[in-house]
Write a protein that holds these residues in place. Sequence first.
Motif, PDB file in Angstrom:
ATOM      1  N   GLN A 504       0.825  -1.207   0.000  1.00 55.70           N
ATOM      2  CA  GLN A 504       0.000   0.000   0.000  1.00 55.70           C
ATOM      3  C   GLN A 504       0.868   1.269   0.000  1.00 55.70           C
ATOM      4  O   GLN A 504       0.660   2.180  -0.799  1.00 55.70           O
ATOM      5  CB  GLN A 504      -0.913  -0.025   1.242  1.00 55.70           C
ATOM      6  CG  GLN A 504      -2.047   0.958   1.195  1.00 55.70           C
ATOM      7  CD  GLN A 504      -2.898   0.780  -0.080  1.00 55.70           C
ATOM      8  OE1 GLN A 504      -3.266  -0.333  -0.430  1.00 55.70           O
ATOM      9  NE2 GLN A 504      -3.170   1.888  -0.784  1.00 55.70           N
ATOM     10  N   ASP A 505       1.875   1.297   0.882  1.00 54.68           N
ATOM     11  CA  ASP A 505       2.771   2.464   0.956  1.00 54.68           C
ATOM     12  C   ASP A 505       3.495   2.687  -0.364  1.00 54.68           C
ATOM     13  O   ASP A 505       3.600   3.815  -0.854  1.00 54.68           O
ATOM     14  CB  ASP A 505       3.849   2.256   2.037  1.00 54.68           C
ATOM     15  CG  ASP A 505       3.290   2.517   3.415  1.00 54.68           C
ATOM     16  OD1 ASP A 505       2.156   3.049   3.488  1.00 54.68           O
ATOM     17  OD2 ASP A 505       3.973   2.182   4.404  1.00 54.68           O
ATOM     18  N   ALA A 506       3.994   1.587  -0.912  1.00 54.19           N
ATOM     19  CA  ALA A 506       4.727   1.697  -2.180  1.00 54.19           C
ATOM     20  C   ALA A 506       3.811   2.277  -3.244  1.00 54.19           C
ATOM     21  O   ALA A 506       4.194   3.170  -4.008  1.00 54.19           O
ATOM     22  CB  ALA A 506       5.262   0.338  -2.599  1.00 54.19           C
ATOM     23  N   GLN A 507       2.579   1.767  -3.265  1.00 57.57           N
ATOM     24  CA  GLN A 507       1.624   2.246  -4.274  1.00 57.57           C
ATOM     25  C   GLN A 507       1.311   3.734  -4.038  1.00 57.57           C
ATOM     26  O   GLN A 507       1.303   4.520  -4.973  1.00 57.57           O
ATOM     27  CB  GLN A 507       0.353   1.376  -4.215  1.00 57.57           C
ATOM     28  CG  GLN A 507      -0.603   1.574  -5.377  1.00 57.57           C
ATOM     29  CD  GLN A 507       0.053   1.333  -6.755  1.00 57.57           C
ATOM     30  OE1 GLN A 507       0.866   0.421  -6.932  1.00 57.57           O
ATOM     31  NE2 GLN A 507      -0.268   2.189  -7.730  1.00 57.57           N
ATOM     32  N   ASN A 508       1.088   4.111  -2.771  1.00 57.64           N
ATOM     33  CA  ASN A 508       0.760   5.515  -2.476  1.00 57.64           C
ATOM     34  C   ASN A 508       1.887   6.454  -2.878  1.00 57.64           C
ATOM     35  O   ASN A 508       1.656   7.532  -3.411  1.00 57.64           O
ATOM     36  CB  ASN A 508       0.511   5.716  -0.977  1.00 57.64           C
ATOM     37  CG  ASN A 508      -0.824   5.139  -0.569  1.00 57.64           C
ATOM     38  OD1 ASN A 508      -1.656   4.837  -1.439  1.00 57.64           O
ATOM     39  ND2 ASN A 508      -1.029   4.964   0.733  1.00 57.64           N
ATOM     40  N   GLN A 509       3.100   6.037  -2.594  1.00 60.95           N
ATOM     41  CA  GLN A 509       4.204   6.975  -2.793  1.00 60.95           C
ATOM     42  C   GLN A 509       4.804   6.918  -4.187  1.00 60.95           C
ATOM     43  O   GLN A 509       5.238   7.944  -4.713  1.00 60.95           O
ATOM     44  CB  GLN A 509       5.277   6.721  -1.742  1.00 60.95           C
ATOM     45  CG  GLN A 509       4.850   7.339  -0.414  1.00 60.95           C
ATOM     46  CD  GLN A 509       5.618   6.766   0.743  1.00 60.95           C
ATOM     47  OE1 GLN A 509       6.716   6.270   0.572  1.00 60.95           O
ATOM     48  NE2 GLN A 509       5.030   6.818   1.917  1.00 60.95           N
ATOM     49  N   PHE A 510       4.861   5.750  -4.740  1.00 61.51           N
ATOM     50  CA  PHE A 510       5.547   5.625  -6.036  1.00 61.51           C
ATOM     51  C   PHE A 510       4.686   4.965  -7.091  1.00 61.51           C
ATOM     52  O   PHE A 510       5.193   4.522  -8.126  1.00 61.51           O
ATOM     53  CB  PHE A 510       6.854   4.845  -5.856  1.00 61.51           C
ATOM     54  CG  PHE A 510       7.833   5.558  -4.962  1.00 61.51           C
ATOM     55  CD1 PHE A 510       8.483   6.702  -5.402  1.00 61.51           C
ATOM     56  CD2 PHE A 510       8.088   5.104  -3.673  1.00 61.51           C
ATOM     57  CE1 PHE A 510       9.377   7.369  -4.575  1.00 61.51           C
ATOM     58  CE2 PHE A 510       8.974   5.771  -2.842  1.00 61.51           C
ATOM     59  CZ  PHE A 510       9.623   6.902  -3.294  1.00 61.51           C
ATOM     60  N   GLY A 511       3.362   4.891  -6.814  1.00 60.01           N
ATOM     61  CA  GLY A 511       2.443   4.273  -7.775  1.00 60.01           C
ATOM     62  C   GLY A 511       2.568   4.906  -9.149  1.00 60.01           C
ATOM     63  O   GLY A 511       2.560   4.223 -10.166  1.00 60.01           O
ATOM     64  N   PHE A 512       2.724   6.246  -9.181  1.00 56.44           N
ATOM     65  CA  PHE A 512       2.802   6.943 -10.480  1.00 56.44           C
ATOM     66  C   PHE A 512       3.938   6.395 -11.339  1.00 56.44           C
ATOM     67  O   PHE A 512       3.812   6.268 -12.556  1.00 56.44           O
ATOM     68  CB  PHE A 512       2.956   8.450 -10.280  1.00 56.44           C
ATOM     69  CG  PHE A 512       4.245   8.850  -9.590  1.00 56.44           C
ATOM     70  CD1 PHE A 512       4.339   8.859  -8.207  1.00 56.44           C
ATOM     71  CD2 PHE A 512       5.364   9.205 -10.330  1.00 56.44           C
ATOM     72  CE1 PHE A 512       5.524   9.214  -7.577  1.00 56.44           C
ATOM     73  CE2 PHE A 512       6.552   9.555  -9.708  1.00 56.44           C
ATOM     74  CZ  PHE A 512       6.637   9.551  -8.316  1.00 56.44           C
ATOM     75  N   LEU A 513       5.043   6.019 -10.700  1.00 53.72           N
ATOM     76  CA  LEU A 513       6.190   5.526 -11.462  1.00 53.72           C
ATOM     77  C   LEU A 513       5.947   4.075 -11.890  1.00 53.72           C
ATOM     78  O   LEU A 513       6.151   3.712 -13.049  1.00 53.72           O
ATOM     79  CB  LEU A 513       7.456   5.626 -10.609  1.00 53.72           C
ATOM     80  CG  LEU A 513       8.750   5.242 -11.324  1.00 53.72           C
ATOM     81  CD1 LEU A 513       9.081   6.269 -12.410  1.00 53.72           C
ATOM     82  CD2 LEU A 513       9.921   5.161 -10.340  1.00 53.72           C
ATOM     83  N   MET A 514       5.448   3.277 -10.931  1.00 49.06           N
ATOM     84  CA  MET A 514       5.240   1.864 -11.263  1.00 49.06           C
ATOM     85  C   MET A 514       4.143   1.710 -12.312  1.00 49.06           C
ATOM     86  O   MET A 514       4.243   0.870 -13.194  1.00 49.06           O
ATOM     87  CB  MET A 514       4.947   1.075  -9.995  1.00 49.06           C
ATOM     88  CG  MET A 514       6.207   0.958  -9.133  1.00 49.06           C
ATOM     89  SD  MET A 514       6.080  -0.201  -7.798  1.00 49.06           S
ATOM     90  CE  MET A 514       5.005   0.690  -6.691  1.00 49.06           C
ATOM     91  N   ASN A 515       3.128   2.573 -12.238  1.00 51.69           N
ATOM     92  CA  ASN A 515       2.099   2.528 -13.286  1.00 51.69           C
ATOM     93  C   ASN A 515       2.704   2.862 -14.636  1.00 51.69           C
ATOM     94  O   ASN A 515       2.409   2.223 -15.644  1.00 51.69           O
ATOM     95  CB  ASN A 515       0.969   3.512 -12.986  1.00 51.69           C
ATOM     96  CG  ASN A 515       0.203   3.121 -11.727  1.00 51.69           C
ATOM     97  OD1 ASN A 515       0.342   1.977 -11.251  1.00 51.69           O
ATOM     98  ND2 ASN A 515      -0.564   4.053 -11.186  1.00 51.69           N
ATOM     99  N   ALA A 516       3.578   3.868 -14.643  1.00 51.94           N
ATOM    100  CA  ALA A 516       4.193   4.278 -15.911  1.00 51.94           C
ATOM    101  C   ALA A 516       5.004   3.132 -16.514  1.00 51.94           C
ATOM    102  O   ALA A 516       5.075   2.987 -17.739  1.00 51.94           O
ATOM    103  CB  ALA A 516       5.086   5.494 -15.694  1.00 51.94           C
ATOM    104  N   PHE A 517       5.594   2.323 -15.634  1.00 54.54           N
ATOM    105  CA  PHE A 517       6.388   1.196 -16.145  1.00 54.54           C
ATOM    106  C   PHE A 517       5.531   0.209 -16.929  1.00 54.54           C
ATOM    107  O   PHE A 517       6.044  -0.623 -17.658  1.00 54.54           O
ATOM    108  CB  PHE A 517       7.084   0.470 -14.978  1.00 54.54           C
ATOM    109  CG  PHE A 517       8.264   1.223 -14.401  1.00 54.54           C
ATOM    110  CD1 PHE A 517       8.767   2.358 -15.024  1.00 54.54           C
ATOM    111  CD2 PHE A 517       8.883   0.785 -13.233  1.00 54.54           C
ATOM    112  CE1 PHE A 517       9.854   3.036 -14.496  1.00 54.54           C
ATOM    113  CE2 PHE A 517       9.962   1.455 -12.702  1.00 54.54           C
ATOM    114  CZ  PHE A 517      10.453   2.590 -13.331  1.00 54.54           C
TER     115      PHE A 517
END
Length: 580
Positions: A504-517
């Motif tokens: 959840q934390d990873a998604q909240n903080q860096f979701g924008f980057l992982m989604n872009a991947f």
Amino acid sequence: MLRTHTCGELKIADIAKNVTLCGWIQRSRDLGGMTFIDLRDRYGITQLVFNMDNAAALCQQARQLGREFVLNIEGTVTERSNKNSKMPTGDIEITVSAITVLNTAKTPPFTIEDATDGGDELRMKYRYLDLRRNVNKTNLELRHKMSVETRNYLHEQQFLEIETPYLIKSTPEGARDFVVPSRMNPGQFYALPQSPQTFKQLLMVAGYDRYFQIVRCFRDEDLRADRQPEFTQIDCEMSFVTRDDILETFEGLTKHLFKKMKDIRFDSFPRISYDEAMQRFGSDKPDIRFEMEFTELNNALKGKNFKVFDDAELVVGICAKECAFYTRKQLDELTEFVRKPQVGANGMVYVKYSDDGSFASSVSKFYTDDDFHALAELMGALPGDLMLILAGAAEKTRKALCELRLEMGSRLGLRASDVFRPLWVIDFPLLEWDDETRRYYAKHHPFTAPKPKDIPLLETNPAAVKANAYDLVINGVEIGGGSIRIHNKDLQKKMFAILGFTEQDAQNQFGFLMNAFEYGAPPHGGIAFGFDRFCAVFGGSDSIRDYIAFPKNNSGRDVMIDSPSEIAEQQLNELNIKIR
Ligand code: ASP
């Protein structure tokens, strides 16, 4: 224009020209019949002359003017009878026909000379006066030229300079963020970027395969001479490249800068692994202007009943060439040096190998001459040399010996500031274990890719995983660092999990980057250079402050504008901030 020429350009060839100059009064000398004024601007100093005999009124006027008054003068270029070969304009002077005082000046709080009488604080408070001094001017000119040449090179190489935002999102990794309250979003905050890392990666996803930016970064860290809360990076990223492509491209930039700035050319920069750097120099940013490399001595010196060595995890030494003559006092100084808390050793053992082939040592009770001969051979010591040995926990001892090596290098004059030895340190560990918080931290940052062959180790032995990360080091200073990045969502997710993030934390903080991947992220990697440090190294200085027009002091304050400062109640209210 109020002037026809600058104060740095008039020469013999200009004699008899009528000119108009503008500038500040550096100093004036009144010799009775004659008065001289040195008029200064950014370009140099030109001497003005006033003659009591044929221009008494003007001469009287000139005598009333104080230091740092701003003048506009008209006059004729005349040959000097008393030439000054040290000044570019030293062959001429201006016989003045009219003075206009553009502005008066209070007596400056310190002398605006190369060797000023102003202390640090005072010069910081009146930085605009300090900046009138030659040293600062030369430093800012160097900085300007560095940025022009950086842009020239990167432009030639098809890089695009793209700006990224300064108001971004706070994340807990890395250093502390500076935060900015949002008035329109009560209770919410922006953060100032510690670097444009995630944005430049998103630019790669967007297809801008060569990006750079000379960009301000902000980190709320404790300050040292080579740190500022805001500093500048040459930030770069490339797609469809291997590590070696990146190293070559930025070795190219570094060579370009050395050629343009200093007319120095280099062969290929050496590359050494992190492990090797630690073993040979006790540092991941070794100063290789001189050798004095480490020799590990566990086998040679343990087991002879010297308890300090026997109990130590690591016994390690350096050999200082031709220093066997060191006196008791000098050796005591070195012992004191290694015991300083910043260095952290408990003590130091020395072995002098005298010119006559005899040994003298602080531990001669425990070792025979044969032992010392074997030691000398291992360390490459010859008669006349001095061996210095530290022992203790491996990491701490290497660090302390690294400090001692640098100290000896300085004492022996082996660290000249006009000699440059760049190198790449490669194959850094991916992770660093922290005992206090009992978790791994990313050694570089969480977006750095592990070496592909080490990926399976992420499950079994994360500490052993090496990263595809590299630093550019010059003269013991880390000038730049970067890595090949993770560009796969699952691997990035795994990395965050290893760093102790919940999903959840990873998604909240860096979701924008992982989604872009998930939308076609190309393989990519990059590097960032500390631009202020780069300038300081070129200028032969330890202090980045000298290369920043308006730096902050050691407590992070700008004493000139008096910031940080309190803000009005009304501002606080608008921002929904209560100060208890
Ligand atoms: N963003 C990184 C830093 O500021 C550099 C990089 O990996 O490109 O250290």
